[in-house]
Design an enzyme around this catalytic site. Structure first.
Site, PDB file in Angstrom:
ATOM      1  N   ASN A  24       8.503  36.783  14.650  1.00  0.00           N
ATOM      2  CA  ASN A  24       7.806  35.565  14.253  1.00  0.00           C
ATOM      3  C   ASN A  24       6.366  35.705  14.725  1.00  0.00           C
ATOM      4  O   ASN A  24       6.045  36.582  15.524  1.00  0.00           O
ATOM      5  CB  ASN A  24       8.507  34.302  14.779  1.00  0.00           C
ATOM      6  CG  ASN A  24       8.523  34.217  16.283  1.00  0.00           C
ATOM      7  OD1 ASN A  24       7.489  34.334  16.940  1.00  0.00           O
ATOM      8  ND2 ASN A  24       9.698  34.002  16.849  1.00  0.00           N
ATOM      9  N   ASP A  34      14.680  39.631  15.740  1.00  0.00           N
ATOM     10  CA  ASP A  34      13.644  39.488  16.761  1.00  0.00           C
ATOM     11  C   ASP A  34      14.264  39.291  18.143  1.00  0.00           C
ATOM     12  O   ASP A  34      13.934  39.995  19.101  1.00  0.00           O
ATOM     13  CB  ASP A  34      12.743  38.311  16.381  1.00  0.00           C
ATOM     14  CG  ASP A  34      11.438  38.248  17.161  1.00  0.00           C
ATOM     15  OD1 ASP A  34      11.053  39.257  17.782  1.00  0.00           O
ATOM     16  OD2 ASP A  34      10.797  37.192  17.122  1.00  0.00           O
ATOM     17  N   THR A 123      15.018  38.107   5.261  1.00  0.00           N
ATOM     18  CA  THR A 123      16.245  37.714   4.564  1.00  0.00           C
ATOM     19  C   THR A 123      17.173  36.842   5.406  1.00  0.00           C
ATOM     20  O   THR A 123      18.187  36.375   4.902  1.00  0.00           O
ATOM     21  CB  THR A 123      17.033  38.948   4.069  1.00  0.00           C
ATOM     22  OG1 THR A 123      17.414  39.735   5.196  1.00  0.00           O
ATOM     23  CG2 THR A 123      16.211  39.758   3.099  1.00  0.00           C
ATOM     24  N   GLY A 124      16.824  36.611   6.656  1.00  0.00           N
ATOM     25  CA  GLY A 124      17.636  35.745   7.511  1.00  0.00           C
ATOM     26  C   GLY A 124      17.162  34.306   7.413  1.00  0.00           C
ATOM     27  O   GLY A 124      17.195  33.705   6.339  1.00  0.00           O
ATOM     28  N   TYR A 126      14.329  33.153   7.201  1.00  0.00           N
ATOM     29  CA  TYR A 126      13.211  32.952   6.270  1.00  0.00           C
ATOM     30  C   TYR A 126      13.680  32.888   4.818  1.00  0.00           C
ATOM     31  O   TYR A 126      12.879  32.703   3.915  1.00  0.00           O
ATOM     32  CB  TYR A 126      12.149  34.027   6.454  1.00  0.00           C
ATOM     33  CG  TYR A 126      11.331  33.886   7.735  1.00  0.00           C
ATOM     34  CD1 TYR A 126      11.585  32.894   8.668  1.00  0.00           C
ATOM     35  CD2 TYR A 126      10.295  34.758   7.995  1.00  0.00           C
ATOM     36  CE1 TYR A 126      10.834  32.772   9.825  1.00  0.00           C
ATOM     37  CE2 TYR A 126       9.529  34.648   9.152  1.00  0.00           C
ATOM     38  CZ  TYR A 126       9.807  33.639  10.059  1.00  0.00           C
ATOM     39  OH  TYR A 126       9.051  33.527  11.196  1.00  0.00           O
TER      40      TYR A 126
END
Length: 169
Positions: A24, A34, A123-124, A126
């Site tokens: 992020n 992350d 793709t998670g 977001y």
């Protein structure tokens, strides 16, 4: 020429010169990939991220850009942090997503990395549609001018693996 490989698994368990973090913009850790990279890599990654925030990236890392830190305790020399776009049905953000891959490869070239492991960026949480994200990622890597010899897409589950496999074929 860059070889593209696909692996289903946990990116924090990969061995590569550089592991790409779907970060992020704060660079201070978060959820998903992350958080996993920061947890397994240990405090050295966060320490370098804090230094980047205190110097060049006071307002955070912009979407589509990339920056490297140590890999800490991961089986890599570097972590390349890149901030993917949040999906929007109203605005085409595919250029920003492609930029994440191109910029990460540019940073890898500056470092001298020959193998780079990527997650499926954005793709998670977001919410970028997996099939579109896979197409954009593979096209960006294939069209990049890079000295990286191997790009490995490390995909968390079978659905992501299949979406990327459809693009690599």
């Amino acid at each position: 020429m860059t070889t593209i490989r696909l692996v289903q698994g946990d990116i924090t368990r990969e061995s590569a010169d550089a592991i790409v973090n779907a970060a992020n913009s704060s660079l201070l850790g978060g959820g998903g990939v992350d958080g996993a990279i920061h947890r397994r890599g240990g405090p050295a990654i966060l320490d370098e991220c804090r230094k980047l925030r205190a110097s060049r990236y006071g307002k955070g890392l912009p979407t589509g850009r990339a920056v490297a830190t140590t890999a800490g305790e991961l089986d890599a020399r570097w972590v390349i942090h890149t901030v993917g776009p949040v999906f929007s049905a109203e605005e085409d953000r595919s250029d920003l997503l492609a930029s994440c891959y191109r910029e990460a490869l540019r940073v890898a070239d500056e470092l001298g990395a020959r193998s780079v492991a990527f997650p499926a960026i954005s793709t998670g949480v977001y919410r970028y549609p997996l099939e579109d994200a896979a197409r954009i990622a593979v096209e960006a890597v294939r069209s990049a001018e890079t000295d990286v010899e191997e790009v490995r897409f490390v995909l968390f589950d079978e659905r992501a693996y299949e979406a990327f496999a459809a693009q690599v074929r």
